[in-house]
Design an enzyme around this catalytic site. Structure first.
Site, PDB file in Angstrom:
ATOM      1  N   ASP A  80       0.863  -1.187   0.000  1.00 25.86           N
ATOM      2  CA  ASP A  80       0.000   0.000   0.000  1.00 25.86           C
ATOM      3  C   ASP A  80       0.896   1.233   0.000  1.00 25.86           C
ATOM      4  O   ASP A  80       2.099   1.146   0.302  1.00 25.86           O
ATOM      5  CB  ASP A  80      -0.907   0.021   1.240  1.00 25.86           C
ATOM      6  CG  ASP A  80      -1.849   1.228   1.246  1.00 25.86           C
ATOM      7  OD1 ASP A  80      -2.468   1.509   0.205  1.00 25.86           O
ATOM      8  OD2 ASP A  80      -1.952   1.915   2.280  1.00 25.86           O
ATOM      9  N   SER A  81       0.286   2.374  -0.309  1.00 26.61           N
ATOM     10  CA  SER A  81       1.056   3.621  -0.249  1.00 26.61           C
ATOM     11  C   SER A  81       1.459   3.935   1.190  1.00 26.61           C
ATOM     12  O   SER A  81       2.340   4.763   1.400  1.00 26.61           O
ATOM     13  CB  SER A  81       0.215   4.772  -0.801  1.00 26.61           C
ATOM     14  OG  SER A  81      -0.921   4.958   0.016  1.00 26.61           O
TER      15      SER A  81
ATOM     16  N   CYS B 151      -4.417  -1.441  -2.051  1.00 31.64           N
ATOM     17  CA  CYS B 151      -4.520  -0.008  -2.326  1.00 31.64           C
ATOM     18  C   CYS B 151      -5.389   0.135  -3.578  1.00 31.64           C
ATOM     19  O   CYS B 151      -5.048  -0.405  -4.642  1.00 31.64           O
ATOM     20  CB  CYS B 151      -3.109   0.526  -2.593  1.00 31.64           C
ATOM     21  SG  CYS B 151      -3.046   2.229  -3.127  1.00 31.64           S
TER      22      CYS B 151
ATOM     23  N   CYS C   3     -11.025   3.282  -0.519  1.00 30.20           N
ATOM     24  CA  CYS C   3      -9.623   3.605  -0.234  1.00 30.20           C
ATOM     25  C   CYS C   3      -9.350   2.912   1.084  1.00 30.20           C
ATOM     26  O   CYS C   3     -10.091   3.108   2.057  1.00 30.20           O
ATOM     27  CB  CYS C   3      -9.426   5.110  -0.105  1.00 30.20           C
ATOM     28  SG  CYS C   3      -7.803   5.548   0.588  1.00 30.20           S
TER      29      CYS C   3
ATOM     30  N   GLU D 293      -2.270   9.766   7.435  1.00 29.23           N
ATOM     31  CA  GLU D 293      -0.823   9.485   7.404  1.00 29.23           C
ATOM     32  C   GLU D 293      -0.066  10.411   8.369  1.00 29.23           C
ATOM     33  O   GLU D 293       0.906   9.991   8.990  1.00 29.23           O
ATOM     34  CB  GLU D 293      -0.256   9.667   5.986  1.00 29.23           C
ATOM     35  CG  GLU D 293      -0.589   8.540   5.022  1.00 29.23           C
ATOM     36  CD  GLU D 293       0.189   7.246   5.278  1.00 29.23           C
ATOM     37  OE1 GLU D 293       1.373   7.310   5.623  1.00 29.23           O
ATOM     38  OE2 GLU D 293      -0.419   6.161   5.134  1.00 29.23           O
TER      39      GLU D 293
ATOM     40  N   HIS E  91      -7.271   3.329   3.339  1.00 33.37           N
ATOM     41  CA  HIS E  91      -7.048   4.223   4.483  1.00 33.37           C
ATOM     42  C   HIS E  91      -8.377   4.557   5.180  1.00 33.37           C
ATOM     43  O   HIS E  91      -8.407   4.742   6.393  1.00 33.37           O
ATOM     44  CB  HIS E  91      -6.404   5.532   4.026  1.00 33.37           C
ATOM     45  CG  HIS E  91      -4.922   5.455   3.833  1.00 33.37           C
ATOM     46  ND1 HIS E  91      -4.350   4.788   2.781  1.00 33.37           N
ATOM     47  CD2 HIS E  91      -3.893   5.976   4.563  1.00 33.37           C
ATOM     48  CE1 HIS E  91      -3.028   4.916   2.858  1.00 33.37           C
ATOM     49  NE2 HIS E  91      -2.729   5.624   3.937  1.00 33.37           N
TER      50      HIS E  91
HETATM   51  N1  DGL Z   1      -4.840   3.358   0.572  1.00 34.63           N
HETATM   52  C1  DGL Z   1      -4.874   3.723  -0.764  1.00 34.63           C
HETATM   53  C2  DGL Z   1      -6.120   3.392  -1.518  1.00 34.63           C
HETATM   54  O1  DGL Z   1      -6.750   2.402  -1.185  1.00 34.63           O
HETATM   55  C3  DGL Z   1      -4.103   4.923  -1.258  1.00 34.63           C
HETATM   56  C4  DGL Z   1      -4.284   6.206  -0.594  1.00 34.63           C
HETATM   57  C5  DGL Z   1      -3.324   7.254  -1.108  1.00 34.63           C
HETATM   58  O2  DGL Z   1      -2.119   7.007  -1.039  1.00 34.63           O
HETATM   59  O3  DGL Z   1      -3.781   8.299  -1.570  1.00 34.63           O
HETATM   60  O4  DGL Z   1      -6.488   4.045  -2.447  1.00 34.63           O
END
Ligand code: DGL
Length: 278
Positions: free
Chosen positions: A12-13, A75, A193, A160, A195
């Site tokens: 993931d990011s 992600c 997302c 984050e 996150h």
């Molecule tokens: N967690 C990620 C997603 O599912 C990426 C969020 C990001 O880095 O902007 O899209």
């Protein structure tokens, strides 16, 4: 690669993929996992398709280089902007026996069971919304469902960076209000997302009570288990060591605290660096 030494890579990011890892480990505890968060370059969601592809590929190649036989892009932004290109252009040439899977198709396949009204909202990053991947994939398997998408603004950045609860709450209220104003009949919201699944309760509380909020962890875990059952050639290469190792591209001291908090357990973590681009 010898049999029984392969790992499952989860990429993931940053922190969001932990919501996928948690459920995958719960369902398949006997496997060996490498979790890589590219916290240094997060958020990905406001970046170009090309940058997201380059960053994702670099992460995937790092995981392959450290023993992953299969990588889950935990992600949505990477699944929407990099997965196809990696599967079509990179794997056949460079890693024909390895696999990379995304998380949008598994979610799209299951969404019908969560919405009676057939009106579904998706909260996702700008790059995921721009790609229209959720609409395209949901239409393929649930053509009757009406989908509206809304970007989650600064949510990923605020998660984050940790800490500022007030700003986070204000942002949640803003984006949920925008989403439901687009279609009054929505009865299910996908947290598109990973996150956002970290703040699922806060999102749920700012939506009307009768709207279901769906995160992807359990869906992805079940689909992975099914994939491994159907693809014995991959399953038989995987280790049964029951271990999870965490890696970040950012400062491990800072990231460790947040990862442990969101993962819900003590963890050990290393900082890694790798080259981006050819
Ligand atoms: N967690 C990620 C997603 O599912 C990426 C969020 C990001 O880095 O902007 O899209």
């Amino acid at each position: 690669m010898k049999n029984n030494t392969g790992k499952i890579g989860i990429f993931d990011s940053g922190l969001g993929g932990l919501t996928i890892l948690r459920e995958v480990v719960r369902l398949l505890p006997q496997r060996e996992y490498l979790y890589l968060g590219d916290n240094l370059r997060a958020p990905y969601g406001n970046r170009s398709e090309q940058k997201i592809f380059e960053y994702t590929l670099a992460g995937v190649e790092w995981l392959f280089g450290h023993g992953a036989e299969i990588v889950i892009l935990a992600c949505n932004t990477a699944s929407a902007n990099a997965l196809r290109k990696i599967q079509r252009e990179v794997l056949p040439l460079k890693y024909p026996s390895k696999r990379v899977l995304g998380i949008i198709i598994p979610t799209a396949e299951d969404i019908g069971q969560f919405s009676k009204a057939g009106h579904v909202g998706v909260l996702a990053t700008v790059a995921t919304v721009r790609s229209k991947t959720f609409e395209k994939e949901i239409k393929k398997c649930n053509s009757h469902i009406r989908i509206v998408c809304q970007s989650g603004g600064r949510l990923v950045e605020l998660i984050e960076n940790g800490g500022n609860e007030k700003l986070l709450q204000a942002e949640i209220e803003k984006v949920t209000r925008r989403l439901i104003s687009k279609d009054k009949l929505i009865d299910a919201v996908i947290l598109g997302c990973t996150h956002y699944a970290l703040i699922k309760n806060q999102i749920k509380n700012s939506l009307p009570k009768d709207i279901g909020v769906i995160d992807q962890g359990e869906i992805v875990a079940l689909k992975l288990a099914d994939y491994l059952r159907r693809h014995k050639e991959i399953g038989k290469k995987l280790s049964k060591e029951s271990a999870v190792c965490f890696y970040t591209t950012s400062d491990k001291v800072v990231v460790k605290k947040m990862m442990a908090q969101f993962y819900g357990k003590k963890i050990s973590i290393s900082t890694v660096s790798y080259k981006i681009g050819a």
